[in-house]
Design a protein around this motif. Structure first.
Motif, PDB file in Angstrom:
ATOM      1  N   LYS A 223       0.600  -1.038  -0.266  1.00  0.00           N
ATOM      2  CA  LYS A 223      -0.494   0.020  -0.662  1.00  0.00           C
ATOM      3  C   LYS A 223       0.644   0.824   0.150  1.00  0.00           C
ATOM      4  O   LYS A 223       1.508   1.716   0.753  1.00  0.00           O
ATOM      5  CB  LYS A 223      -1.074  -0.033   0.605  1.00  0.00           C
ATOM      6  CG  LYS A 223      -1.522   0.942   1.385  1.00  0.00           C
ATOM      7  CD  LYS A 223      -2.457   0.905   2.375  1.00  0.00           C
ATOM      8  CE  LYS A 223      -3.725   0.063   2.529  1.00  0.00           C
ATOM      9  NZ  LYS A 223      -4.361   0.216   3.614  1.00  0.00           N
ATOM     10  N   THR A 256      -4.571   6.828  -2.134  1.00  0.00           N
ATOM     11  CA  THR A 256      -4.066   5.843  -1.457  1.00  0.00           C
ATOM     12  C   THR A 256      -4.301   4.773  -2.752  1.00  0.00           C
ATOM     13  O   THR A 256      -4.906   4.450  -3.915  1.00  0.00           O
ATOM     14  CB  THR A 256      -4.245   5.575  -0.633  1.00  0.00           C
ATOM     15  OG1 THR A 256      -4.801   5.730   0.581  1.00  0.00           O
ATOM     16  CG2 THR A 256      -3.992   3.264   0.562  1.00  0.00           C
ATOM     17  N   THR A 258      -2.948   0.517  -4.287  1.00  0.00           N
ATOM     18  CA  THR A 258      -2.650  -1.211  -3.243  1.00  0.00           C
ATOM     19  C   THR A 258      -2.036  -1.890  -4.749  1.00  0.00           C
ATOM     20  O   THR A 258      -2.741  -1.943  -5.988  1.00  0.00           O
ATOM     21  CB  THR A 258      -3.520  -1.985  -2.611  1.00  0.00           C
ATOM     22  OG1 THR A 258      -4.292  -0.583  -1.391  1.00  0.00           O
ATOM     23  CG2 THR A 258      -2.886  -2.774  -2.164  1.00  0.00           C
TER      24      THR A 258
END
Length: 300
Positions: A223, A256, A258
């Motif tokens: 992440k 964010t 991932t």
């Protein structure tokens, strides 16, 4: 030949509603007597076809016959046509005639609502040709071979049993059994070069799969939290889910992401240039810093 002619007569009547025997005889290049025999054959088979004499008369079907006889609901008909329209938009071979016939059968005329171009801006049609080759190989169960450029910069020769085309994250992938690795793998289509299809076939069935079980996607998931300047908003909303975007008071964004950790992730962050800063994790921040320094040396 007669069966094909009988079916096409039905399609013509569904499309044009009423046609004269003369028009049908000229279309099929047969006599009007042959056409009338065909009409008798269709009628004997239970098709509600009839003729009207005089001016404005001709051969026709009862309204909504096919829809009333169909086992498909209105929604199912639309779903089928939508799937074919999407496939046809990819320039898939031999879809247009089927789409036209079913559209006529279902009395649905709007078949031009979607258009898909697999090529990148400024590129040629190689991706479309590649897509069609893979589609044909999957349907015919033909083995394909190609050179593959991995995310680590390695070039390998691969031979696979292709089973599915997948679309994820704005990219096309092929899922299949890799004969070189003896396991199921996923390959990004744009990284496949010198693609060829053999006459050799396979009988393996498509299993349930997981992205995380394949070679390219079993790397450790990380992440990464980025701070990206406001002027990159167009990219942020193109490339990230809204739930992963936080608008800051100064106009910048905290994003964010991932992904499996590999060179692609580093390259993606670097593609923002000086408009993005890695906040977490710290070791990724150091990797990006080092790559900027190494790149700068090339210009000193």
């Amino acid at each position: 030949m007669q069966i094909n002619r009988l079916l096409e007569i039905i399609y013509i009547l569904l499309d044009k509603k009423i046609v004269t025997a003369k028009e049908l005889s000229e279309h099929f290049e047969v006599s009007k007597r042959t056409i009338y025999r065909d009409i008798d054959t269709l009628s004997a088979a239970g098709i509600p076809i009839y003729t009207n004499k005089g001016k404005g008369g001709g051969i026709s079907l009862l309204d909504n016959f096919v829809i009333n006889k169909s086992m498909l609901s209105e929604k199912e008909q639309i779903d089928i046509l939508s799937s074919l329209q999407g496939f046809n938009a990819l320039n898939a071979v031999d879809v247009e005639p089927v789409l036209k016939k079913l559209s006529t059968m279902f009395h649905k005329k709007n078949t031009n609502w979607i258009e898909v171009d697999l090529t990148q801006w400024g590129s040629n049609s190689d991706n479309i040709d590649k897509f069609n080759l893979l589609k044909t190989a999957i349907l015919n169960r033909n083995i394909v071979s190609f050179n593959y450029f991995s995310s680590y910069g390695k070039i390998t020769e691969r031979t696979i049993e292709p089973m599915k085309l997948l679309f994820k994250g704005q990219s096309w992938y092929v899922y299949g059994f890799c004969k070189d690795k003896g396991d199921f793998r996923i390959f990004k289509v744009t990284r496949m070069k010198n693609l060829s299809c053999s006459n050799e076939t396979f009988i393996r069935e498509v299993p349930k799969y997981s992205w995380s079980t394949t070679e390219d996607y079993n790397n450790k998931m990380i992440k990464v939290i980025l701070k990206i300047e406001e002027r990159m908003a167009y990219r942020i909303y193109d490339e990230f889910d809204e739930k992963d975007i936080l608008k800051n008071l100064d106009g910048s964004f905290t994003v964010t992401m991932t992904f499996p950790e590999d060179e692609w992730v580093y390259g993606y962050v670097l593609s923002y240039g000086n408009y993005a800063e890695v906040l977490e994790p710290k070791y990724i921040r150091e990797i990006i810093k080092r790559k900027f320094e190494e790149g700068l040396k090339k210009y000193l």
